[in-house]
Design an enzyme around this catalytic site. Sequence first.
Site, PDB file in Angstrom:
ATOM      1  N   ASP A   9     -41.733 132.030 -35.202  1.00 24.02           N
ATOM      2  CA  ASP A   9     -41.138 130.840 -34.587  1.00 24.02           C
ATOM      3  C   ASP A   9     -41.303 130.870 -33.071  1.00 24.02           C
ATOM      4  O   ASP A   9     -41.330 131.943 -32.466  1.00 24.02           O
ATOM      5  CB  ASP A   9     -39.640 130.794 -34.957  1.00 24.02           C
ATOM      6  CG  ASP A   9     -39.032 129.427 -34.676  1.00 24.02           C
ATOM      7  OD1 ASP A   9     -39.795 128.444 -34.526  1.00 24.02           O
ATOM      8  OD2 ASP A   9     -37.796 129.353 -34.590  1.00 24.02           O
ATOM      9  N   ASN A  25     -41.872 121.203 -42.473  1.00 21.42           N
ATOM     10  CA  ASN A  25     -42.839 120.991 -41.382  1.00 21.42           C
ATOM     11  C   ASN A  25     -43.721 119.758 -41.599  1.00 21.42           C
ATOM     12  O   ASN A  25     -44.311 119.233 -40.657  1.00 21.42           O
ATOM     13  CB  ASN A  25     -43.741 122.219 -41.183  1.00 21.42           C
ATOM     14  CG  ASN A  25     -43.041 123.390 -40.525  1.00 21.42           C
ATOM     15  OD1 ASN A  25     -43.415 124.541 -40.718  1.00 21.42           O
ATOM     16  ND2 ASN A  25     -42.004 123.121 -39.737  1.00 21.42           N
TER      17      ASN A  25
HETATM   18  C1  FPP Z   1     -43.439 127.863 -35.633  1.00 17.29           C
HETATM   19  O1  FPP Z   1     -43.334 127.532 -34.266  1.00 17.29           O
HETATM   20  C2  FPP Z   1     -44.820 127.904 -36.054  1.00 17.29           C
HETATM   21  C3  FPP Z   1     -45.388 127.105 -37.014  1.00 17.29           C
HETATM   22  C4  FPP Z   1     -44.674 126.074 -37.750  1.00 17.29           C
HETATM   23  C5  FPP Z   1     -46.822 127.210 -37.346  1.00 17.29           C
HETATM   24  C6  FPP Z   1     -47.287 128.612 -37.459  1.00 17.29           C
HETATM   25  C7  FPP Z   1     -48.736 128.622 -37.626  1.00 17.29           C
HETATM   26  C8  FPP Z   1     -49.551 129.466 -36.997  1.00 17.29           C
HETATM   27  C9  FPP Z   1     -49.146 130.537 -36.071  1.00 17.29           C
HETATM   28  C10 FPP Z   1     -50.970 129.385 -37.328  1.00 17.29           C
HETATM   29  C11 FPP Z   1     -51.251 130.538 -38.215  1.00 17.29           C
HETATM   30  C12 FPP Z   1     -52.413 130.356 -39.027  1.00 17.29           C
HETATM   31  C13 FPP Z   1     -52.712 131.209 -40.030  1.00 17.29           C
HETATM   32  C14 FPP Z   1     -53.915 130.988 -40.832  1.00 17.29           C
HETATM   33  C15 FPP Z   1     -51.848 132.358 -40.390  1.00 17.29           C
HETATM   34  P1  FPP Z   1     -42.696 126.145 -33.889  1.00 17.29           P
HETATM   35  O2  FPP Z   1     -43.774 125.136 -33.783  1.00 17.29           O
HETATM   36  O3  FPP Z   1     -41.621 125.799 -34.861  1.00 17.29           O
HETATM   37  O4  FPP Z   1     -42.100 126.468 -32.483  1.00 17.29           O
HETATM   38  P2  FPP Z   1     -40.795 125.801 -31.805  1.00 17.29           P
HETATM   39  O5  FPP Z   1     -39.630 126.245 -32.635  1.00 17.29           O
HETATM   40  O6  FPP Z   1     -40.803 126.391 -30.440  1.00 17.29           O
HETATM   41  O7  FPP Z   1     -40.993 124.324 -31.806  1.00 17.29           O
END
Ligand code: FPP
Length: 246
Positions: A21, A69
């Site tokens: 996260d 999401n």
């Molecule tokens: C959470 O941060 C992250 C995600 C919802 C996406 C995670 C995906 C990746 C790291 C790409 C990985 C790819 C592979 C193939 C493993 P957030 O967007 O919720 O952050 P925030 O809470 O700060 O908004």
Amino acid sequence: MGYRDKINLLKLPRHIAIIMDGNGRWAKDKGKLRIFGHHNGVLSVRDVVEGAVDLNIEYLTLYTFSTENWNRPKLEVTAIMELMVSTIHKEIDNFMKKNVKLNAIGDLDKLPPKCHKELNNAIEVTANNTGMVLTLALSYSSRLEILHAVKIIASKVNNGELNVDDINEDIFEENLFTNGMPNPELLIRTSGEFRISNYLLWQIAYAELYFTTKLWPDFRKEDFFEAILDFQKRERRFGMTSEQVN
Ligand code: FPP
């Protein structure tokens, strides 16, 4: 001496689950678009996978995309899906070199066809690898998984394959997406949020929880090792007394 050298290799968790996260906030802090955070999050994924392979961790499960999401702005969802396609494609060679077997759990039919295809291909290519099982939770939610299991069990009862009295924890687990995997012993969440967010609710009944304020793109294998060291300092009692487990 780094954290890696302090880890007791005989007391490793077999299965580690991570809620990655903070990508969006990491990018925002730098005045960039959220997708910049996801791109950098991939670098953390690569580094942590490398760290887990180095320690011979058997199972690593990453919360990559939740069913919730899908409600994000369309542009971000599309960008994450494209990132997934290119990342999975690029990582196959690495998985082969590291003997990593790729796996995925979730409502995978919801993924865009291109993403589903790339994922299936990587799963197929790495199927005979005998090292770490890397599971991506994609279009995943724990309630969805539990409901899915309940429906399968109910239909087995309905058609006489199963007696209600025979339903037990083992039967329930066999019908979860994680069938065949040990339950995670350590759950890590980055970004300073103290939530489980619909992740592996059944499976983490006895997991040790580890929260760090680091945002996911800043989280590297050294942080992963630190979490494992923290895990090793804890006394896991499973409802028993300290005297009993010692
Ligand atoms: C959470 O941060 C992250 C995600 C919802 C996406 C995670 C995906 C990746 C790291 C790409 C990985 C790819 C592979 C193939 C493993 P957030 O967007 O919720 O952050 P925030 O809470 O700060 O908004």
